[in-house]
Design a protein around this motif. Structure first.
Motif: not given
Length: 202
Positions: A117-122, A152, A154
């Protein structure tokens, strides 16, 4: 209204306390070459969980590409003997990996269900879940009976990411205590060290 506010405050405090307690369970086992490895005991298991953290001069996309290439991944994953994709369906995948073990311990293999899944952080988060019955047993290998892990990634700057690799497994069969204790440190350390070297040499 006051009752609702109290409930919300209490729930928030309990959640923060739970997260803080969980974080305190991690114990630093190794801090070397810019890589930190933590371990923690797991209730109901004699095998510890591990968490490795490193910063790499790369983008999330570059790390993702290295993970999605089975041949490349096996080159930097600790004790990887063979890695192949069994099935790919959108953001879900099923992979098979053979793991070398020091003599006289029998080699292991593991089947993983991987979701991304893509995270809001990019960055992105990959969840790894063992599915030991996905394919039949393979002669000469003991199937890892349980595996739970995450990757993860980031972004910290335009060309620098923090990578956290966390996992806990039940290797199946009999594993000497000395090997189990060393594996939970060696696996994340060597994996992240090799991943960083591969990513930064491109």
């Amino acid at each position: 209204m006051r009752s609702m506010i109290k409930t919300i405050v209490l729930t928030t405090m309990l959640t923060m306390l739970s997260v803080w307690t969980y974080a305190q369970d991690w114990k630093l086992a190794k801090d070397e070459d810019g890589i930190k490895v933590y371990t923690r005991s797991m209730e109901g298991s004699k095998y510890k969980a591990y968490r490795g953290i490193v910063q790499i001069k790369a983008t999330p996309e570059q790390i993702a590409q290295l993970q999605e290439n089975a041949t490349t991944s096996c080159a930097w994953l600790y004790r990887c003997q063979q890695l192949k994709v069994l099935k790919q369906q959108g953001r879900e995948g099923w992979t098979y990996m053979r793991i070398e073990m020091p003599w006289p311990v029998t080699a292991r293999d593991v089947v993983l269900h991987v979701t991304s899944e893509q995270l809001a952080s990019g960055g992105f988060l990959r969840r790894l879940k063992g599915v030991p019955d996905y394919i039949p047993p393979v002669e000469g290998y003991i199937r890892v009976s349980s595996f739970d892990g995450t990757w993860q990634v980031t972004p910290k700057t335009a060309d620098n990411v923090e990578v956290i690799y966390e996992a806990q497994s039940e290797p199946g069969g009999s594993v000497p205590s000395w090997l189990a204790n060393s594996f939970v440190v060696d696996a994340p350390f060597n994996t992240l060290q090799r991943l960083r070297k591969t990513a930064e040499s491109r």
